[in-house]
Design a protein around this motif. Sequence first.
Motif, PDB file in Angstrom:
ATOM      1  N   GLN A   1      44.105  48.117  42.122  1.00 42.56           N
ATOM      2  CA  GLN A   1      43.583  48.081  43.501  1.00 42.56           C
ATOM      3  C   GLN A   1      42.115  47.713  43.488  1.00 42.56           C
ATOM      4  O   GLN A   1      41.317  48.408  42.839  1.00 42.56           O
ATOM      5  CB  GLN A   1      43.739  49.449  44.153  1.00 42.56           C
ATOM      6  N   GLY A   2      41.775  46.661  44.192  1.00 45.66           N
ATOM      7  CA  GLY A   2      40.365  46.258  44.296  1.00 45.66           C
ATOM      8  C   GLY A   2      39.849  45.725  42.976  1.00 45.66           C
ATOM      9  O   GLY A   2      40.013  44.545  42.682  1.00 45.66           O
ATOM     10  N   THR A   3      39.245  46.604  42.183  1.00 42.97           N
ATOM     11  CA  THR A   3      38.645  46.134  40.934  1.00 42.97           C
ATOM     12  C   THR A   3      39.138  46.894  39.701  1.00 42.97           C
ATOM     13  O   THR A   3      38.656  46.657  38.600  1.00 42.97           O
ATOM     14  CB  THR A   3      37.106  46.293  41.001  1.00 42.97           C
ATOM     15  N   SER A   4      40.074  47.831  39.875  1.00 43.97           N
ATOM     16  CA  SER A   4      40.526  48.594  38.711  1.00 43.97           C
ATOM     17  C   SER A   4      41.936  49.154  38.902  1.00 43.97           C
ATOM     18  O   SER A   4      42.483  49.135  40.013  1.00 43.97           O
ATOM     19  CB  SER A   4      39.557  49.753  38.445  1.00 43.97           C
TER      20      SER A   4
ATOM     21  N   MET B   1      42.564  40.164  36.379  1.00 42.47           N
ATOM     22  CA  MET B   1      43.416  40.678  37.454  1.00 42.47           C
ATOM     23  C   MET B   1      42.864  40.335  38.825  1.00 42.47           C
ATOM     24  O   MET B   1      43.612  39.982  39.732  1.00 42.47           O
ATOM     25  CB  MET B   1      43.537  42.206  37.345  1.00 42.47           C
ATOM     26  N   GLN B   2      41.549  40.461  38.981  1.00 41.50           N
ATOM     27  CA  GLN B   2      40.952  40.162  40.288  1.00 41.50           C
ATOM     28  C   GLN B   2      41.123  38.695  40.654  1.00 41.50           C
ATOM     29  O   GLN B   2      41.431  38.366  41.801  1.00 41.50           O
ATOM     30  CB  GLN B   2      39.469  40.527  40.288  1.00 41.50           C
ATOM     31  N   VAL B   3      40.941  37.828  39.664  1.00 39.79           N
ATOM     32  CA  VAL B   3      41.123  36.399  39.938  1.00 39.79           C
ATOM     33  C   VAL B   3      42.576  36.122  40.306  1.00 39.79           C
ATOM     34  O   VAL B   3      42.874  35.410  41.275  1.00 39.79           O
ATOM     35  CB  VAL B   3      40.681  35.554  38.713  1.00 39.79           C
TER      36      VAL B   3
ATOM     37  N   MET C   1      44.791  38.151  41.565  1.00 41.48           N
ATOM     38  CA  MET C   1      45.206  38.721  42.846  1.00 41.48           C
ATOM     39  C   MET C   1      44.455  38.137  44.029  1.00 41.48           C
ATOM     40  O   MET C   1      45.028  37.927  45.089  1.00 41.48           O
ATOM     41  CB  MET C   1      45.045  40.243  42.808  1.00 41.48           C
ATOM     42  N   ASN C   2      43.160  37.878  43.857  1.00 42.95           N
ATOM     43  CA  ASN C   2      42.375  37.387  44.989  1.00 42.95           C
ATOM     44  C   ASN C   2      42.551  35.883  45.210  1.00 42.95           C
ATOM     45  O   ASN C   2      42.451  35.427  46.342  1.00 42.95           O
ATOM     46  CB  ASN C   2      40.878  37.666  44.789  1.00 42.95           C
ATOM     47  N   TYR C   3      42.756  35.144  44.135  1.00 42.94           N
ATOM     48  CA  TYR C   3      42.775  33.678  44.277  1.00 42.94           C
ATOM     49  C   TYR C   3      44.070  33.029  43.815  1.00 42.94           C
ATOM     50  O   TYR C   3      44.695  32.285  44.574  1.00 42.94           O
ATOM     51  CB  TYR C   3      41.593  33.057  43.514  1.00 42.94           C
ATOM     52  N   THR C   4      44.457  33.293  42.546  1.00 41.69           N
ATOM     53  CA  THR C   4      45.576  32.530  41.989  1.00 41.69           C
ATOM     54  C   THR C   4      46.863  32.707  42.779  1.00 41.69           C
ATOM     55  O   THR C   4      47.494  31.720  43.170  1.00 41.69           O
ATOM     56  CB  THR C   4      45.851  32.962  40.531  1.00 41.69           C
TER      57      THR C   4
HETATM   58  C1  LIG Z   1      38.838  40.915  44.864  1.00 45.80           C
HETATM   59  O1  LIG Z   1      39.145  41.632  46.051  1.00 45.80           O
HETATM   60  C2  LIG Z   1      38.705  42.997  46.032  1.00 45.80           C
HETATM   61  C3  LIG Z   1      39.104  43.616  47.358  1.00 45.80           C
HETATM   62  O2  LIG Z   1      40.486  43.658  47.489  1.00 45.80           O
HETATM   63  C4  LIG Z   1      37.193  43.061  45.860  1.00 45.80           C
HETATM   64  O3  LIG Z   1      36.779  44.418  45.792  1.00 45.80           O
HETATM   65  C5  LIG Z   1      36.800  42.336  44.576  1.00 45.80           C
HETATM   66  O4  LIG Z   1      35.394  42.298  44.451  1.00 45.80           O
HETATM   67  C6  LIG Z   1      37.356  40.923  44.582  1.00 45.80           C
HETATM   68  N1  LIG Z   1      37.058  40.332  43.300  1.00 45.80           N
HETATM   69  C7  LIG Z   1      36.717  39.069  43.141  1.00 45.80           C
HETATM   70  C8  LIG Z   1      36.439  38.614  41.753  1.00 45.80           C
HETATM   71  O5  LIG Z   1      36.626  38.311  44.088  1.00 45.80           O
END
Ligand SMILES: *[C@@H]1O[C@H](CO)[C@@H](O)[C@H](O)[C@H]1NC(C)=O
Length: 339
Positions: A145-148, A176-178, A180-183
């Motif tokens: 979730q979010g960053t971890s 994971m963030q890449v 989930m947020n982008y790919t």
């Molecule tokens: C990805 O999204 C989360 C919120 O859901 C945010 O806290 C995080 O900074 C984002 N990470 C990147 C690398 O954009």
Amino acid sequence: MGQLLFLLLWGLHKVWGSSDVLQRAFPFHMLQISSFPNSSHVRTDCLAWLGELQTHRWRNESDTIQFLKPWSMGTFSQQQVKQLQQEFLVYRLSVFNDVQKFSKLLKLTYPIELQVFAGCEVHPGNVSESYFHVAFQGSLILSFQGTSYKAAPDVSPKVDVVVQELNKDPGTSAVMQVLMNYTCPQFVRGIIEAGKSDLEKQVKPEAWLSSGPSPGPGRLLLVCRVSGFYPKPVWAKWMRGEQEQPAQQGDILPNADETWHLRVTVDVESKEAAGLSCRVKHSSLGDQDIILYWDGSRIFWIWIWTLVVLGCLLIVGLVCFRRPIWMWLKRHCSYEDIP
Ligand SMILES: *[C@@H]1O[C@H](CO)[C@@H](O)[C@H](O)[C@H]1NC(C)=O
Ligand SMILES: *[C@@H]1O[C@H](CO)[C@@H](O)[C@H](O)[C@H]1NC(C)=O
């Protein structure tokens, strides 16, 4: 599970899809099931689907992901697909190694069943939501979730150890963030774009009536079946005039051809059956609802047909077996029976 995290969403964040404003939401879901009967074996199978349509499959026996639709690659090139296969093979191995590591560390007992449920949904206006959940022995234990990673509520303290261990690696969290947020959202925009006509197809239902096993003396179970429709949302009711009747609606179940079927039953007194109708609304029908009337005379005709068939069987029997029957009669109706 360090790398567990990963590749799942295909590690292809260089792919950019474009998309019009979507009429309907088509969430993308992936399910991975890994079964470990003991510490030296694992079987991993994956499935992915977009909205109601299955798009990808990856069987344990295979080294390659199956693209189930002509548009399942979205905007990927052959080269990217190759890379993807490779990353998935590495991922599959890493899941195995990570589970081995944690089972030793935490003294877990086999068999172990691990499920990963991940995916994303894109909304108009470049907004998206992603999720990544892990279940152990059928219960949710952690999510990203979010960053971890975060442990699910009310889980064993062992899960906290796993979560701490996973969160130690900042590289994994960044990946994971890449993903989930982008790919994932970009990949999904790409396949929605490519698969638009399939996703937005409209297939009309067929409907028919029958009677089920009688629920009791003087009662009838009327069954309305609706089948072959796509997309899934449908409205089917038993009506008397404009009045909805209390009925039992089953689940909407899949047919083999990616359409759906549904059964709606109503339990009525036989004499009240006449005048009931089954009414079906579906997006493919526009405002031309399907309306089928229960016709009591149907039962009458079933009886007539049954009698006709039995009559024919009797005649055929008499013709074919006239000799044995005649002999039997001769034996049993001898002259002394006749006064
Ligand atoms: C990805 O999204 C989360 C919120 O859901 C945010 O806290 C995080 O900074 C984002 N990470 C990147 C690398 O954009
Ligand atoms: C959607 O957002 C991403 C970054 O979050 C951006 O790179 C991309 O250009 C945006 N697309 C549109 C159509 O606005």
